[in-house]
Scaffold this active site. Sequence first.
Site, PDB file in Angstrom:
ATOM      1  N   GLN A  42      13.335 -12.653   6.349  1.00  0.00           N
ATOM      2  CA  GLN A  42      13.144 -11.472   6.919  1.00  0.00           C
ATOM      3  C   GLN A  42      12.823 -11.717   8.363  1.00  0.00           C
ATOM      4  O   GLN A  42      12.531 -10.684   9.470  1.00  0.00           O
ATOM      5  CB  GLN A  42      11.758 -10.882   6.326  1.00  0.00           C
ATOM      6  CG  GLN A  42      11.954 -10.623   4.796  1.00  0.00           C
ATOM      7  CD  GLN A  42      10.589  -9.993   4.214  1.00  0.00           C
ATOM      8  OE1 GLN A  42      10.314 -10.589   3.258  1.00  0.00           O
ATOM      9  NE2 GLN A  42       9.867  -9.317   5.087  1.00  0.00           N
TER      10      GLN A  42
ATOM     11  N   ARG B 102       4.188  -6.485   1.147  1.00  0.00           N
ATOM     12  CA  ARG B 102       4.491  -4.748   1.471  1.00  0.00           C
ATOM     13  C   ARG B 102       3.221  -4.350   2.109  1.00  0.00           C
ATOM     14  O   ARG B 102       2.617  -3.355   1.819  1.00  0.00           O
ATOM     15  CB  ARG B 102       4.668  -4.102   0.130  1.00  0.00           C
ATOM     16  CG  ARG B 102       5.425  -2.902   0.678  1.00  0.00           C
ATOM     17  CD  ARG B 102       6.098  -2.401  -0.594  1.00  0.00           C
ATOM     18  NE  ARG B 102       6.925  -1.011  -0.091  1.00  0.00           N
ATOM     19  CZ  ARG B 102       7.839  -0.426  -0.637  1.00  0.00           C
ATOM     20  NH1 ARG B 102       8.068  -0.953  -1.913  1.00  0.00           N
ATOM     21  NH2 ARG B 102       8.233   0.576   0.044  1.00  0.00           N
ATOM     22  N   CYS B 103       2.545  -5.062   3.216  1.00  0.00           N
ATOM     23  CA  CYS B 103       1.368  -4.786   3.794  1.00  0.00           C
ATOM     24  C   CYS B 103       1.216  -5.363   5.083  1.00  0.00           C
ATOM     25  O   CYS B 103       2.023  -6.510   5.300  1.00  0.00           O
ATOM     26  CB  CYS B 103       0.035  -4.764   2.961  1.00  0.00           C
ATOM     27  SG  CYS B 103      -1.102  -6.283   3.216  1.00  0.00           S
TER      28      CYS B 103
ATOM     29  N   GLU C 228       4.937   0.547   3.926  1.00  0.00           N
ATOM     30  CA  GLU C 228       3.820  -0.103   3.344  1.00  0.00           C
ATOM     31  C   GLU C 228       2.728   0.764   3.000  1.00  0.00           C
ATOM     32  O   GLU C 228       1.848   0.508   2.150  1.00  0.00           O
ATOM     33  CB  GLU C 228       3.437  -1.184   3.947  1.00  0.00           C
ATOM     34  CG  GLU C 228       4.522  -2.191   4.131  1.00  0.00           C
ATOM     35  CD  GLU C 228       4.250  -3.271   5.231  1.00  0.00           C
ATOM     36  OE1 GLU C 228       3.491  -2.959   6.180  1.00  0.00           O
ATOM     37  OE2 GLU C 228       4.882  -4.222   5.221  1.00  0.00           O
TER      38      GLU C 228
END
Lengths: 793, 184
Positions: free
Chosen positions: A221, A368-369, A738
């Site tokens: 990523q 996801r945060c 998110e």
Amino acid sequence: MTIDEIKIGGLGASRSRVEDNRFVRGKGNYIDDISLPGMLHMEILRSPLAHARIKSIDASAAWAIPGVRLVLTGELMASRNLAWMPTLSYDTQAVLATDKVRFQGQEVACVVADDPYIAKDACEAIIVDYEPLAAIVNPTQAMADGAPIIRDDKENQHDNVIFDWEIGDKDGTDRAFADADVVSELELHYPRSHPSPIETCGSIADFDRSTSKLTLYMTSQAPHIIRAAVAMVAELPEHMIRVVSPDLGGGFGNKVPIYPGYVVSILASILLERPVKWIEDKTGNLISTGFGRDIYLRGQLALRKDGKILGVRMHADSDHGAFFSDAQPSKFKIGLLHSAFACYDIPAAHLTARGVYTNKAPGGVAYRCSFRVTEAMFFQERMVQAAADDLGIDQAEIRRLNFVRDDDFPHRTPFGFLTDSGQYRKCLDIGLEAIGYEDFLKEKQEAKKNGRLLGIGISTMTEPLGAGNSREYDILGIKMFDSAELRVHMTGKAILRTGAKSQGQGHETTWAQIVAHELGIPAEDIVVEEGDTDTAPFGMGTYASRSTPVAGAAVSMVSRKIRAKARKIAAHLLEVSEEDIDWELGRFFVRSSPDTGVTIQECAMAAYSNVPDGMEPGLENNAYYDPPNLTWPFGCYITTVEVDPETGVWDVLKVVAVDDCGVRINPMIVEGQIMGGLAEAYAISSMQMITFDEQGNCVGSNYMDYLLPTAWETPGFELHEVVTPCPHHPIGAKGVGECATVGGPAAFVNAVLDALKDTGVRNIDMPLLPDRVYEALTEHHDVSGAPPLRTGS
Amino acid sequence: MTSLFTKVSPEPTTDAGVRRITVSINGNQHTVDVEPRLLLAHLIRQGLDLTGTHTGCDTTHCGACTVLFDGTPVKSCTMFAVQAEGHEITTVEGLATASELHPIQESFKDEHGLQCGFCTPGMMLTAKALLDENPDPTEDEVRWALSGNLCRCTGYQNIVKSVLAAAARLRSQGATDEEEGETS
């Protein structure tokens, strides 16, 4: 003629996605789809034990298997000074174990062979003699007197504590508690979860001896961070490293860290002078790569009788596994946990946190945060719910009473962040209206008469997305800005590259929309590329919902630089001074004679064929964007549930989400992000957990044991929106990917606990599996803690 | 030692460790020599270079490797290539023609039924098997049919919408074809 921005795929257009053209044809290019001539295959032998001393490794039988090219062990890595590597949190992590194994699934040896079947056979032929040691599987055990020291490789490590950290105003908070009418308390565990993208991690290292260049295809990523890290670890010059991150089959934070498999594949390729491919299997992914959460939280709210919150105390014990390798800004040891309570006007707060080593896989990734924001907001909303119950106040009312008011921005949060915008009450009101709040409360009372258990849960939060600003946010000292480079060709078509990296967010579609908005070039005329460090400008990658806030802003800024140059060209073409021309989408015109103008495409042609004297030809530029602040989207999630008193099974009746993520670039994609986030919120609250037994065996090592919801279990979602533009973002956008995962879980848990309110149960730890709910329901006590520590109280 | 994947060859073999099979994939006959333990997913992906069939979990749970086996969705990661001898396989590459997408592919695009795209080929093939059997499914029937395929990005809602939209598209296409048949 005025251009219709929606028609050219500009801001606000639900433009269909460019990347889908290849994905629906099965023509995506994921890591395992790449094949290079002469490529060999690598497999990893992992530790079956959570904590053990390695007495010996005998790889002779593996070497004897035809087709085996290389067997790598910790000893061989050590001879090249590669047995250990630095983590993103200034710790070290074993690449291949030398002295001890410290978690089940740790990398012990690697085999490179002609095909993956042979490599797997050879892994099984390696004999490792282990001396088992006692395993530590939670912070209580880690901090106990006489606990075995997991990191005895570190000279000054005399216990299992990684850090003790605090933030906030202790004295002010103590005073607030002294003044309180009521103190509410809550203690809970946010369980370990795995982001688990369907595609696992993998790499292909291709070292070319003739040019000394390493090309590393990998699931990342953040490819530029990897290039920098590889330069440091492998001692290769940075310009001789090219990292290519192809299409990613999901990431969710799992593909930010640097894993041993990547590093070993690099060394194997250097030694063998052949491309070496490593594709992790699912079990390897689930038991060894970056998990999320695993944090024990306790806290208190100081309250006035009417529900006004006067102060907050929080303490966190976080379980980081065997190596502290959280991918997070270096200044904050427990991520942005101190973003808790940001949407409420609270005068005083104090947070302490302790991180410990355990015999579990390392990670602490932002699943996801935005760096522990999920834990922060979950605790906040569970705490507010508990306070409302303690005071007998309506759960919507206590939130309304404590929200920061619309006219009170910028606002300093209890732990010192600066929020800049929001319409919190409006979002809540829309949510309550959509769920039918008043009617549901009546329905709930009626249902109770018939023995049915209905519940409603609310979760509201604002969260800090889009790290960073470079004053406060860096990873390994690299400031968290991002970048974009735009080249407008002669015919007005363009190529845009950024330092971000899409994993399904649709950057190829949305970045072009920002350029279309800024320049009036149709989105279909702009191609977007990311993920190749040889061509993309340096950026910090995509995680923590930072792409739109940072890279997206850079796309705007580079487009504006292009427009500024085009303006000078337009003045030259129109034979007027620059001050006498105006801009409308896609066109400069003479202010006094609006019919006389030139299009951006005409300016592009002139940039290569008719530039004014003294001007450099060409129409290309780049922008590095360092945001002045984080962006602060707001989310209100409300769910209704029915709990079956006979079984503890709970069904979701309705889910309403109201999101304010500022200006929406592509509403269709934004809604897709929110629905994906809601599904993960449901997953985490209902079933998803990586757990361990007392020996440190990971009990969630495949999809049979690690439960992910399917289309059948996942509820439907009803979405609403409020738009409060971000005041500092060039197009007013905020992060969104998110929000629902961060805010959603508390809505489900609060709803189930609301249904159980008459039992006096204050807490059931996630996931709310039917047996836990049933236990709380029938035995009227809280159900807390992760196995094997789980206790009734 | 030759690798598993270079054994895919139409030449006769004398290697006792190898089996010769003929498989039809997307209408094309392939005669190949494979090790008996070679998984069908690997034959399709590495042997025949059809990389649209993805492998996600290796244990039949995620469904990324779903292909149609004589029209029935199967998980090709837990099936041996030799079991496909004499059978018809359809992969995602067999859905579209050179010029036209299949209505299911069109609908996944239109309804934003995919994000990272990794589960998408398997999802679409499972959907195709459903719609071949049941051209007018309810939402629950779609959700049940797709419950062997995991998606981590979308929350499924748009996938379900895509399948329902594809069903409508296929039905109206069928009606048009029938009408044209009657008038000609």
